[in-house]
Design a protein around this motif. Sequence first.
Motif, PDB file in Angstrom:
ATOM      1  N   LEU B  55     -30.240  54.859  -5.052  1.00 57.94           N
ATOM      2  CA  LEU B  55     -31.277  54.931  -4.014  1.00 57.94           C
ATOM      3  C   LEU B  55     -30.929  54.049  -2.828  1.00 57.94           C
ATOM      4  O   LEU B  55     -30.989  54.491  -1.671  1.00 57.94           O
ATOM      5  N   PHE B  56     -30.575  52.822  -3.127  1.00 60.40           N
ATOM      6  CA  PHE B  56     -30.320  51.907  -2.016  1.00 60.40           C
ATOM      7  C   PHE B  56     -29.092  52.340  -1.218  1.00 60.40           C
ATOM      8  O   PHE B  56     -29.070  52.273   0.014  1.00 60.40           O
ATOM      9  N   THR B  57     -28.060  52.800  -1.950  1.00 61.55           N
ATOM     10  CA  THR B  57     -26.845  53.197  -1.249  1.00 61.55           C
ATOM     11  C   THR B  57     -27.118  54.359  -0.306  1.00 61.55           C
ATOM     12  O   THR B  57     -26.789  54.300   0.885  1.00 61.55           O
ATOM     13  N   TYR B  58     -27.760  55.390  -0.822  1.00 61.48           N
ATOM     14  CA  TYR B  58     -27.854  56.611  -0.013  1.00 61.48           C
ATOM     15  C   TYR B  58     -29.123  56.698   0.829  1.00 61.48           C
ATOM     16  O   TYR B  58     -29.115  57.344   1.873  1.00 61.48           O
ATOM     17  N   VAL B  59     -30.219  56.049   0.400  1.00 58.51           N
ATOM     18  CA  VAL B  59     -31.443  56.122   1.200  1.00 58.51           C
ATOM     19  C   VAL B  59     -31.442  55.052   2.293  1.00 58.51           C
ATOM     20  O   VAL B  59     -31.649  55.344   3.467  1.00 58.51           O
ATOM     21  N   PHE B  60     -31.157  53.803   1.861  1.00 59.27           N
ATOM     22  CA  PHE B  60     -31.250  52.724   2.847  1.00 59.27           C
ATOM     23  C   PHE B  60     -29.901  52.373   3.471  1.00 59.27           C
ATOM     24  O   PHE B  60     -29.847  51.756   4.526  1.00 59.27           O
ATOM     25  N   GLY B  61     -28.845  52.747   2.753  1.00 60.09           N
ATOM     26  CA  GLY B  61     -27.506  52.303   3.159  1.00 60.09           C
ATOM     27  C   GLY B  61     -27.201  52.531   4.622  1.00 60.09           C
ATOM     28  O   GLY B  61     -26.808  51.614   5.353  1.00 60.09           O
ATOM     29  N   GLY B  62     -27.438  53.783   5.076  1.00 60.85           N
ATOM     30  CA  GLY B  62     -27.124  54.118   6.465  1.00 60.85           C
ATOM     31  C   GLY B  62     -27.958  53.322   7.457  1.00 60.85           C
ATOM     32  O   GLY B  62     -27.488  52.974   8.545  1.00 60.85           O
ATOM     33  N   ALA B  63     -29.193  53.022   7.069  1.00 60.95           N
ATOM     34  CA  ALA B  63     -30.079  52.312   7.987  1.00 60.95           C
ATOM     35  C   ALA B  63     -29.766  50.821   8.041  1.00 60.95           C
ATOM     36  O   ALA B  63     -29.862  50.197   9.099  1.00 60.95           O
ATOM     37  N   ILE B  64     -29.391  50.248   6.901  1.00 64.77           N
ATOM     38  CA  ILE B  64     -29.170  48.799   6.855  1.00 64.77           C
ATOM     39  C   ILE B  64     -27.763  48.447   7.319  1.00 64.77           C
ATOM     40  O   ILE B  64     -27.565  47.526   8.106  1.00 64.77           O
ATOM     41  N   ALA B  65     -26.778  49.195   6.828  1.00 63.95           N
ATOM     42  CA  ALA B  65     -25.388  48.917   7.213  1.00 63.95           C
ATOM     43  C   ALA B  65     -24.860  50.111   8.007  1.00 63.95           C
ATOM     44  O   ALA B  65     -25.610  51.033   8.336  1.00 63.95           O
ATOM     45  N   ASP B  66     -23.570  50.099   8.312  1.00 63.84           N
ATOM     46  CA  ASP B  66     -23.004  51.181   9.117  1.00 63.84           C
ATOM     47  C   ASP B  66     -22.923  52.486   8.328  1.00 63.84           C
ATOM     48  O   ASP B  66     -23.153  53.557   8.870  1.00 63.84           O
ATOM     49  N   SER B  67     -22.605  52.366   7.023  1.00 63.98           N
ATOM     50  CA  SER B  67     -22.496  53.572   6.203  1.00 63.98           C
ATOM     51  C   SER B  67     -22.907  53.226   4.784  1.00 63.98           C
ATOM     52  O   SER B  67     -22.917  52.048   4.411  1.00 63.98           O
ATOM     53  N   PRO B  68     -23.261  54.243   3.993  1.00 68.88           N
ATOM     54  CA  PRO B  68     -23.624  53.969   2.593  1.00 68.88           C
ATOM     55  C   PRO B  68     -22.548  53.165   1.868  1.00 68.88           C
ATOM     56  O   PRO B  68     -22.869  52.242   1.117  1.00 68.88           O
ATOM     57  N   THR B  69     -21.283  53.479   2.082  1.00 70.38           N
ATOM     58  CA  THR B  69     -20.221  52.776   1.364  1.00 70.38           C
ATOM     59  C   THR B  69     -20.149  51.307   1.782  1.00 70.38           C
ATOM     60  O   THR B  69     -19.984  50.417   0.942  1.00 70.38           O
ATOM     61  N   ASP B  70     -20.302  51.057   3.063  1.00 67.37           N
ATOM     62  CA  ASP B  70     -20.315  49.667   3.515  1.00 67.37           C
ATOM     63  C   ASP B  70     -21.443  48.891   2.837  1.00 67.37           C
ATOM     64  O   ASP B  70     -21.270  47.748   2.418  1.00 67.37           O
ATOM     65  N   TYR B  71     -22.592  49.573   2.791  1.00 62.14           N
ATOM     66  CA  TYR B  71     -23.751  48.924   2.191  1.00 62.14           C
ATOM     67  C   TYR B  71     -23.515  48.646   0.713  1.00 62.14           C
ATOM     68  O   TYR B  71     -23.850  47.580   0.206  1.00 62.14           O
ATOM     69  N   LEU B  72     -22.929  49.619   0.035  1.00 66.49           N
ATOM     70  CA  LEU B  72     -22.638  49.460  -1.391  1.00 66.49           C
ATOM     71  C   LEU B  72     -21.788  48.218  -1.630  1.00 66.49           C
ATOM     72  O   LEU B  72     -22.025  47.453  -2.563  1.00 66.49           O
TER      73      LEU B  72
END
Lengths: 320, 268
Positions: B55-72
């Motif tokens: 959830l955090f990777t794909y729902v919030f990831g893009g909004a919090i960091a540059d991309s889901p993978t970066d956020y992960l």
Amino acid sequence: MSYAIRAEGLVRRFGETTALAGVDLGVRAGTVFGLLGPNGAGKTTAVRVLATLLRPDAGTATVAGYDVFRQAHQVRQVIGLTGQYASVDETLTGTENLLLIGRLLGYSRGDARARARQLLAEFHLSDAADRAAKTYSGGMRRRLDLAASLVGRPRVLFLDEPTTGLDPRSRTELWGIVRDLVGSGVTVLLTTQYLEEADQLADEIAVIDHGRVIAQGTSEELKAKVGGQALVVRPADPGDLAMVVGVLREVAGAEPELNQHTATVPVSGGDVLPAVVRRLEDADVTIAELALRGASLDEVFLSLTGHRAEDGTELAEVPA
Amino acid sequence: MTTISAPAPVPTRRVSPLVGIRHTMTLAWRSLVQIKHNPMELLDLSIQPLMFVLLFTYVFGGAIADSPTDYLRFMLPGIMVQNALFATMTTGFGLNTDLTKGVFDRLRSLPIARWAPLAGRILADTVKQAWSIALLLGIGMVLGFRIGTGPLGVLGAFALLLAFSLAAAWISVLVGVLVSEPDKVQIFGFMVIFPLTFTSNVFVPTESMPGWLQAWVKVNPVSTLADALRGLLVSGPESGPIVTSLLWGLGIAVVFAPLAVRAVMRRV
């Protein structure tokens, strides 16, 4: 005479409540001792103290000659504990439960497995050996529980309300097992709130109420202690009942209890019966039934504690 | 009748430490063999962190960091901390189940080391803990997490997290003894661990929070532990957060182990 269990002056308080208020017990080796009392009388606390699970506030106790407090480790090597509060692991299978105990007692893997298999067979659980204990019926679970406490071949066995919540058939079955165990030389201390159970199994009974032993002896002795016998009279014609009551009151010197068509009065001497018969004959009362019977353990309990023993029927419906 | 106080075999007087360790292993086996019957239990341990990761990777990831993978890459070490803390609750849950069901009494009536039942449970839970760390890391890597250090760093991360969990397990033991039923252990876990792990730098950078909250987030041991793991797994180990995390663990153990042991003694 040798005692397998001795206790003197055991006292245990939980906050404001006094669970044990100075309990003395002596259980002869190779016998069944029944600790009889209602809920909250202190039975379980007494067992927990004797099984080294709980320290008393005062008093001493020995089991198989070992001091329950100073030699607790030795005591644990000769006892088995089953009942309300010592239970099996429901997520494990029957076999695994017994294996666990066997391994903890220092058996090799093979010996533990063999012992488990043997006990499961003895207790008619072989078919359920590989099923989780949570799928067992109440009776099966009690049998597994009992088997678990026998893995180490204990010389003293504590059974804390072993049949509470069991149906009559499972109860009778468990009684049979206990008799067999005693036959093989095990000493059993049994707590129960069922008078019938104590009557059936125990060589000696201690009645416990509010943390005190209020009477002790064989069930015969206890029954005799309460004054023994009652005379029951039923006239053929219910209309004569008033006359019967009058005669009984006069001869026995006590107020008869009326129950539908019979009158019952407690009697002590042996001369009451012939006197009653003579007087009723003189009065032309035809007697349909006349009986002298011993007090039941229920009456013993009532007269000792001032209240009836808890009725077990309600508990029997609770799934164990 | 012969006296019963001269039995054969003669009972031993005490348990040697070595035998106590064997008891501990047997009791740990008891906790782990359940998994054989109920393999889902292994997933139960991990399902919540897995959901969080996804959830955090794909729902919030893009909004919090540059991309889901970066956020992960930013978040996974922190989720591992959160997961480890939740997993410590299994110790209290299991202990409370044993206490309320009477299994603990049966064990204590046996001639075994007094500390073995607790030690066995903690040992088994440490094994489960290691499994769930590995699972989380594995899933993370499948989704795009990359280890920037090496095997030693990963080993260090495992060791640190397990050490901290062992310390935190004492809190769980204390709760497990004090509450009346197993479910209450879990309620406690949710009430304490959720706010504790969210008011940390696990999910968002500290700088994005209001100042008063930043002050707490910076001293929150969850933040420190997450920083230590980021170092060990991604950017290279930093001694500061590692040492601070270990000190936190030590502090927790020093305070809660005696309290927990005393509570166990009292309850039984």
